[in-house]
Design an enzyme around this catalytic site. Structure first.
Site, mmCIF file in Angstrom:
data_model
loop_
_atom_site.group_PDB
_atom_site.id
_atom_site.type_symbol
_atom_site.label_atom_id
_atom_site.label_comp_id
_atom_site.label_asym_id
_atom_site.label_seq_id
_atom_site.Cartn_x
_atom_site.Cartn_y
_atom_site.Cartn_z
ATOM 1 N N ASP A 147 -2.894 1.353 9.848
ATOM 2 C CA ASP A 147 -1.791 1.544 8.922
ATOM 3 C C ASP A 147 -0.444 1.819 9.569
ATOM 4 N N CYS A 204 -6.763 -18.789 -9.879
ATOM 5 C CA CYS A 204 -6.648 -17.448 -10.480
ATOM 6 C C CYS A 204 -5.259 -16.868 -10.245
ATOM 7 N N CYS A 207 -4.109 -10.949 -11.003
ATOM 8 C CA CYS A 207 -3.376 -9.780 -10.505
ATOM 9 C C CYS A 207 -1.879 -9.896 -10.802
ATOM 10 N N CYS A 211 -0.151 -6.781 -13.292
ATOM 11 C CA CYS A 211 0.616 -5.693 -12.660
ATOM 12 C C CYS A 211 1.487 -4.982 -13.700
ATOM 13 N N CYS A 227 6.358 -1.447 -7.049
ATOM 14 C CA CYS A 227 4.914 -1.169 -7.018
ATOM 15 C C CYS A 227 4.665 0.330 -7.260
ATOM 16 N N CYS A 254 -2.111 2.948 -7.104
ATOM 17 C CA CYS A 254 -2.475 2.126 -8.268
ATOM 18 C C CYS A 254 -3.514 1.099 -7.817
ATOM 19 N N CYS A 257 -4.132 -4.305 -9.653
ATOM 20 C CA CYS A 257 -4.278 -5.673 -9.128
ATOM 21 C C CYS A 257 -5.646 -5.878 -8.484
ATOM 22 N N CYS A 261 -9.372 -8.230 -10.165
ATOM 23 C CA CYS A 261 -9.684 -9.322 -9.227
ATOM 24 C C CYS A 261 -11.160 -9.708 -9.316
HETATM 25 C C1 B12 Z 1 4.026 -1.224 3.529
HETATM 26 C C2 B12 Z 1 2.658 -1.178 2.924
HETATM 27 C C3 B12 Z 1 2.556 -1.037 1.537
HETATM 28 C C4 B12 Z 1 3.772 -1.194 0.628
HETATM 29 C C5 B12 Z 1 4.098 -2.697 0.513
HETATM 30 C C6 B12 Z 1 2.857 -3.562 0.266
HETATM 31 C C7 B12 Z 1 3.003 -5.031 0.601
HETATM 32 N N1 B12 Z 1 2.218 -5.849 -0.046
HETATM 33 O O1 B12 Z 1 3.810 -5.387 1.452
HETATM 34 C C8 B12 Z 1 3.259 -0.516 -0.674
HETATM 35 C C9 B12 Z 1 3.646 0.968 -0.622
HETATM 36 C C10 B12 Z 1 3.784 -1.097 -1.978
HETATM 37 C C11 B12 Z 1 1.751 -0.628 -0.489
HETATM 38 C C12 B12 Z 1 0.861 -0.605 -1.554
HETATM 39 C C13 B12 Z 1 -0.516 -0.704 -1.392
HETATM 40 N N2 B12 Z 1 -1.190 -0.692 -0.226
HETATM 41 CO CO1 B12 Z 1 -0.335 -0.802 1.528
HETATM 42 N N3 B12 Z 1 0.318 -1.098 3.282
HETATM 43 C C14 B12 Z 1 1.502 -1.273 3.738
HETATM 44 C C15 B12 Z 1 1.463 -1.544 5.253
HETATM 45 C C16 B12 Z 1 1.812 -0.229 5.986
HETATM 46 C C17 B12 Z 1 2.376 -2.673 5.729
HETATM 47 C C18 B12 Z 1 2.283 -3.959 4.888
HETATM 48 C C19 B12 Z 1 3.339 -4.942 5.292
HETATM 49 O O2 B12 Z 1 3.531 -5.219 6.460
HETATM 50 N N4 B12 Z 1 4.072 -5.430 4.299
HETATM 51 C C20 B12 Z 1 5.103 -6.414 4.555
HETATM 52 C C21 B12 Z 1 4.665 -7.724 3.910
HETATM 53 C C22 B12 Z 1 5.712 -8.823 4.132
HETATM 54 O O3 B12 Z 1 3.530 -8.088 4.625
HETATM 55 P P1 B12 Z 1 2.233 -8.648 3.919
HETATM 56 O O4 B12 Z 1 1.996 -8.093 2.580
HETATM 57 O O5 B12 Z 1 1.167 -8.512 4.931
HETATM 58 O O6 B12 Z 1 2.762 -10.132 3.693
HETATM 59 C C23 B12 Z 1 2.205 -11.182 4.323
HETATM 60 C C24 B12 Z 1 1.582 -12.116 3.302
HETATM 61 O O7 B12 Z 1 2.090 -11.877 2.008
HETATM 62 C C25 B12 Z 1 1.896 -13.419 3.899
HETATM 63 N N5 B12 Z 1 2.312 -14.445 3.001
HETATM 64 C C26 B12 Z 1 3.490 -14.637 2.423
HETATM 65 N N6 B12 Z 1 3.488 -15.768 1.755
HETATM 66 C C27 B12 Z 1 2.281 -16.323 1.896
HETATM 67 C C28 B12 Z 1 1.738 -17.475 1.378
HETATM 68 C C29 B12 Z 1 0.426 -17.793 1.694
HETATM 69 C C30 B12 Z 1 -0.149 -19.027 1.126
HETATM 70 C C31 B12 Z 1 -0.338 -16.933 2.521
HETATM 71 C C32 B12 Z 1 -1.735 -17.236 2.863
HETATM 72 C C33 B12 Z 1 0.222 -15.755 3.026
HETATM 73 C C34 B12 Z 1 1.519 -15.476 2.679
HETATM 74 O O8 B12 Z 1 2.949 -13.289 4.822
HETATM 75 C C35 B12 Z 1 3.332 -11.956 4.981
HETATM 76 C C36 B12 Z 1 3.457 -11.687 6.445
HETATM 77 O O9 B12 Z 1 2.244 -11.980 7.084
HETATM 78 C C37 B12 Z 1 -0.043 -1.959 5.444
HETATM 79 C C38 B12 Z 1 -0.643 -1.578 6.793
HETATM 80 C C39 B12 Z 1 -0.138 -2.500 7.892
HETATM 81 N N7 B12 Z 1 0.318 -1.925 8.974
HETATM 82 O O10 B12 Z 1 -0.185 -3.700 7.747
HETATM 83 C C40 B12 Z 1 -0.731 -1.223 4.262
HETATM 84 C C41 B12 Z 1 -1.895 -1.924 3.587
HETATM 85 C C42 B12 Z 1 -1.502 -3.341 3.341
HETATM 86 N N8 B12 Z 1 -1.988 -1.226 2.304
HETATM 87 C C43 B12 Z 1 -3.176 -1.091 1.846
HETATM 88 C C44 B12 Z 1 -3.513 -0.602 0.552
HETATM 89 C C45 B12 Z 1 -4.954 -0.191 0.324
HETATM 90 C C46 B12 Z 1 -2.529 -0.529 -0.451
HETATM 91 C C47 B12 Z 1 -2.763 -0.264 -1.954
HETATM 92 C C48 B12 Z 1 -4.011 -0.926 -2.517
HETATM 93 C C49 B12 Z 1 -2.831 1.274 -2.157
HETATM 94 C C50 B12 Z 1 -2.997 1.729 -3.603
HETATM 95 N N9 B12 Z 1 -4.190 1.655 -4.173
HETATM 96 O O11 B12 Z 1 -2.064 2.215 -4.180
HETATM 97 C C51 B12 Z 1 -1.443 -0.826 -2.562
HETATM 98 C C52 B12 Z 1 -1.607 -2.313 -2.943
HETATM 99 C C53 B12 Z 1 -0.354 -3.004 -3.392
HETATM 100 C C54 B12 Z 1 -0.374 -4.483 -3.049
HETATM 101 N N10 B12 Z 1 -0.689 -5.335 -4.018
HETATM 102 O O12 B12 Z 1 -0.103 -4.852 -1.901
HETATM 103 C C55 B12 Z 1 -4.212 -1.652 2.826
HETATM 104 C C56 B12 Z 1 -4.717 -2.990 2.279
HETATM 105 C C57 B12 Z 1 -6.191 -3.270 2.522
HETATM 106 C C58 B12 Z 1 -6.532 -4.655 2.045
HETATM 107 N N11 B12 Z 1 -7.722 -4.840 1.568
HETATM 108 O O13 B12 Z 1 -5.750 -5.546 2.116
HETATM 109 C C59 B12 Z 1 -3.352 -1.764 4.154
HETATM 110 C C60 B12 Z 1 -3.728 -2.922 5.073
HETATM 111 C C61 B12 Z 1 -3.542 -0.417 4.901
HETATM 112 C C62 B12 Z 1 -4.863 -0.353 5.659
HETATM 113 N N12 B12 Z 1 -4.807 -0.044 6.940
HETATM 114 O O14 B12 Z 1 -5.927 -0.575 5.137
HETATM 115 N N13 B12 Z 1 1.425 -0.812 0.820
HETATM 116 S S1 SF4 Z 2 -6.871 -11.434 -8.927
HETATM 117 FE FE1 SF4 Z 2 -7.819 -11.721 -6.907
HETATM 118 S S2 SF4 Z 2 -8.541 -13.851 -6.901
HETATM 119 FE FE2 SF4 Z 2 -7.122 -13.648 -8.615
HETATM 120 S S3 SF4 Z 2 -5.149 -14.287 -7.756
HETATM 121 FE FE3 SF4 Z 2 -5.234 -12.070 -7.525
HETATM 122 S S4 SF4 Z 2 -6.072 -11.741 -5.482
HETATM 123 FE FE4 SF4 Z 2 -6.503 -13.874 -6.012
HETATM 124 S S1 SF4 Z 3 -0.781 -1.666 -6.929
HETATM 125 FE FE1 SF4 Z 3 -0.330 -1.672 -9.148
HETATM 126 S S2 SF4 Z 3 1.899 -1.705 -9.296
HETATM 127 FE FE2 SF4 Z 3 1.365 -2.267 -7.166
HETATM 128 S S3 SF4 Z 3 1.261 -4.488 -7.174
HETATM 129 FE FE3 SF4 Z 3 -0.818 -3.790 -7.618
HETATM 130 S S4 SF4 Z 3 -0.902 -3.702 -9.868
HETATM 131 FE FE4 SF4 Z 3 1.257 -3.819 -9.325
#
Ligand code: B12
Ligand code: SF4
Ligand code: SF4
Length: 403
Positions: A147, A204, A207, A211, A227, A254, A257, A261
Site C-alpha cells: 500500500d 458488465c 460497479c 457507485c 469516492c 465503502c 462497487c 461485482c
Molecule cells: C490511492 C488509493 C486509493 C484511492 C484512489 C483509488 C484509485 N482507484 O485510484 C481511494 C482512497 C479512493 C481508494 C479507495 C479504495 N481502495 Co485503495 N489504494 C490506493 C493506492 C494507495 C494507490 C492506487 C493508485 O495508484 N491510484 C492511481 C490510479 C491511477 O491507479 P490505478 O487505479 O491503479 O489505475 C490504473 C488502472 O485504472 C489502469 N487503467 C486505466 N485505464 C485503463 C484501461 C484498461 C483497459 C485497463 C486494463 C487499465 C486501465 O491504469 C492505471 C495505472 O496503472 C493502492 C495501493 C497501491 N500502492 O497501489 C490502494 C489499493 C488500490 N486500494 C485498495 C482497496 C482495498 C481500496 C478500497 C476497496 C477500500 C474500501 N473498501 O474502502 C477502495 C476501492 C475504491 C476503488 N473502486 O478503487 C487495494 C485494492 C485491492 C484490489 N483487490 O484491487 C489496494 C491495492 C491496496 C492494497 N495494498 O491492497 N484507494
Molecule cells: S462489477 Fe465487476 S465485473 Fe462488472 S464491470 Fe465492475 S469490476 Fe467488472
Molecule cells: S468504494 Fe464506493 S464510493 Fe468508492 S468507487 Fe466504489 S462504490 Fe464508489
C-alpha cells in the site's frame, strides 16, 4: 549460516514453485512472479490521472517513481506479488447496504473489520523473505511493500498473473474475486515469471452504475475525490455537502462497487486470512457510541486496526453524517449534544447538517440550531446551523438565525 534445501542449484522454475508453496503455507491465497522492470503505459496513465486532479489531496501519489520496482531496490530481479483474501463469510450486518439507514449501526468497509492488513501483510512478507533465503541458500536483498510504498500495485498484480484490472479499477483474481489485499516482495532472486490472466469484465458495468457518489469518470477511471473511501478516510476536513447524503451509514470506506461485482458472488469457501476476520466491535459499531467516543475508547477501538489512520474527530464527523442519514428520531438527542458541546468545530458543523437532514424528526432541535447559528465561535458551524435551520423550517421560519 543458511543452508540450501538440496545440493545443486535449483532452476528458476523449481525455485518459483517452492516459493509459491511457501507463500501459500503462510496464508496467501495467490502468489505470482513478475520481472522487476518498468511498467511503461501504466506510469503514463497515472500521470494523466494526476494531471486531471482526480487524486485530490493524495499528493504522495505524484512522488517517487511508482512505475519501476527497481527504484525501490536496485538489485531487484523479481517482484513476488501476493493476494490476501478477506472476503470470508459475511453476516447480515456485513452485507447490509446503509443507504436506506435502517438502524443506528455504522458500516465499516470489510477490509478494515479485522487486524490492520498493513501489519498482517508486512509480517507475512517478512516470513516469506526468510523462506526465500532458505530456499536460495544465501542472503537476498529484498523489500516488502504494501500500500504505502510508491508502487502501482494493480499493475504488479496484473504483470505477475494474479488477476486483471476490473472496470472498478480493482484487481480481480479469478476464483477469488476482488476482496483481496495486495502486497509485494521485491527480491534479487530470479524466478520464472507467471503467465498473465486472460479475463476481463466483458459487457458488465454494474460497479459503474451502483457507485453511490458517481465516482467513476469512466470504466477504469475513478475520481478519488468523490469516492466514499476517500471522503471518510483520506479527507480530514469538510465533506462536500452535496455528497453527504450519499454516504449512508458508512463511516470508514465503502464496498458497494465490490458488493455488486459478479466475481464476488460465489459462496464457495476460500482461503481467507484469519487475522482479517471481522472483530465484533467493528462489524456492529454503534453510531451514537462513535460520535461520543472518548480518548480511551478510541484507542481501544482502533488498536491494531486500519481505523488507526483516522483521528477520533474524523470518526465522530463521519458518525454525525451517518446519523443524519438514518432517518431515525433516536439520532436527534446525540446530534444536539454534539452540536452544543463537541470540542471539534468540524464535528459540530456536520452535526448541524445532520439535524437539518432529519427534517421534521428534528423539530425539537430548532432552538439548539438557532443558538449555534447565533453564537458558535466557529463561522462554519454558524453557517451550517443556519442552513440546517432554514431546511427544518422549510423557509417559513418559526425560529430564525440572526440576519
Ligand atoms: C490511492 C488509493 C486509493 C484511492 C484512489 C483509488 C484509485 N482507484 O485510484 C481511494 C482512497 C479512493 C481508494 C479507495 C479504495 N481502495 Co485503495 N489504494 C490506493 C493506492 C494507495 C494507490 C492506487 C493508485 O495508484 N491510484 C492511481 C490510479 C491511477 O491507479 P490505478 O487505479 O491503479 O489505475 C490504473 C488502472 O485504472 C489502469 N487503467 C486505466 N485505464 C485503463 C484501461 C484498461 C483497459 C485497463 C486494463 C487499465 C486501465 O491504469 C492505471 C495505472 O496503472 C493502492 C495501493 C497501491 N500502492 O497501489 C490502494 C489499493 C488500490 N486500494 C485498495 C482497496 C482495498 C481500496 C478500497 C476497496 C477500500 C474500501 N473498501 O474502502 C477502495 C476501492 C475504491 C476503488 N473502486 O478503487 C487495494 C485494492 C485491492 C484490489 N483487490 O484491487 C489496494 C491495492 C491496496 C492494497 N495494498 O491492497 N484507494
Ligand atoms: S462489477 Fe465487476 S465485473 Fe462488472 S464491470 Fe465492475 S469490476 Fe467488472
Ligand atoms: S468504494 Fe464506493 S464510493 Fe468508492 S468507487 Fe466504489 S462504490 Fe464508489
Amino acid at each position: 549460516m543458511l543452508e540450501p534445501e538440496e545440493s545443486g542449484p535449483p532452476t528458476h522454475e523449481t525455485l518459483a514453485a517452492r516459493v509459491a508453496a511457501a507463500a501459500r503455507e503462510l496464508g496467501f491465497a495467490r502468489v505470482g512472479f513478475a520481472p522487476a522492470a518498468p511498467f511503461g503505459d501504466a506510469a503514463l496513465r497515472l500521470r494523466g490521472w494526476l494531471a486531471s486532479g482526480y487524486h485530490g489531496n493524495l499528493s504522495y501519489l505524484a512522488e517517487g517513481e511508482r512505475g519501476d520496482p527497481r527504484a525501490l531496490l536496485p538489485e531487484a530481479r523479481t517482484v513476488i506479488a501476493v493476494a490476501l483474501f478477506y472476503g470470508g463469510p459475511a453476516g447480515p450486518v456485513a452485507l447490509r447496504d446503509g443507504r436506506d439507514g435502517r438502524d443506528l449501526t455504522a458500516i465499516v468497509a470489510r477490509y478494515a473489520r479485522g487486524d490492520d492488513y498493513h501489519l498482517v501483510m508486512k509480517q507475512k512478507l517478512a516470513l516469506l523473505a526468510e523462506r526465500c533465503e532458505a530456499l536460495a541458500g544465501r542472503r537476498l536483498a529484498s523489500r516488502a511493500c504494501v500500500d504505502t510504498a510508491p508502487l502501482l500495485e494493480h499493475e504488479l498484480a496484473r504483470a505477475a498473473g494474479l488477476g486483471f484490472s476490473g472496470k472498478s479499477t480493482l484487481t480481480i483474481v479469478p476464483g477469488l474475486g476482488s476482496y483481496v489485499l495486495l502486497g509485494e516482495l521485491i527480491t534479487e532472486l530470479e524466478l520464472t515469471p507467471s503467465e498473465p490472466v486472460r479475463a476481463g469484465c466483458g459487457g458488465c458495468r454494474a460497479c459503474l452504475d451502483a457507485c453511490p457518489t458517481g465516482a467513476f469518470v469512466d470504466a477504469h477511471v475513478l475520481d478519488a475525490r468523490r469516492c466514499i473511501s476517500y471522503l471518510t478516510i483520506e479527507n480530514q476536513g469538510t465533506i462536500p455537502r452535496e455528497l453527504r447524503s450519499r454516504l449512508g451509514t458508512r463511516v470508514f470506506g465503502c464496498d458497494v462497487c465490490q458488493e455488486v461485482c459478479p466475481f464476488n458472488a460465489s459462496s464457495t469457501p476460500k482461503p481467507g486470512a484469519p487475522e482479517l476476520a471481522p472483530r465484533p466491535a467493528l462489524a456492529t459499531l454503534d453510531l451514537v457510541g462513535l460520535l461520543e467516543l472518548g480518548a480511551a475508547g478510541y484507542r481501544k477501538l482502533v488498536r491494531r486496526t486500519a481505523l488507526r489512520r483516522v483521528t477520533r474527530d474524523t470518526l465522530a464527523r463521519n458518525a454525525a453524517v451517518a446519523l443524519g442519514n438514518t432517518r431515525d428520531a433516536r439520532a436527534v438527542p446525540p446530534l444536539e449534544r454534539a452540536l452544543g458541546s463537541h470540542p471539534s468545530p468540524l464535528v459540530r458543523a456536520h452535526a448541524a447538517w445532520a439535524l437539518g437532514e432529519l427534517g421534521e424528526l428534528a423539530a425539537d432541535a430548532r432552538t439548539a440550531l438557532a443558538e449555534a447559528g447565533a453564537s458558535d465561535p466557529d463561522a462554519d458551524v454558524r453557517e451550517e446551523a443556519c442552513s440546517a435551520l432554514a431546511r427544518l423550517n422549510n423557509a417559513s421560519l418559526a425560529v430564525r438565525c440572526p440576519a
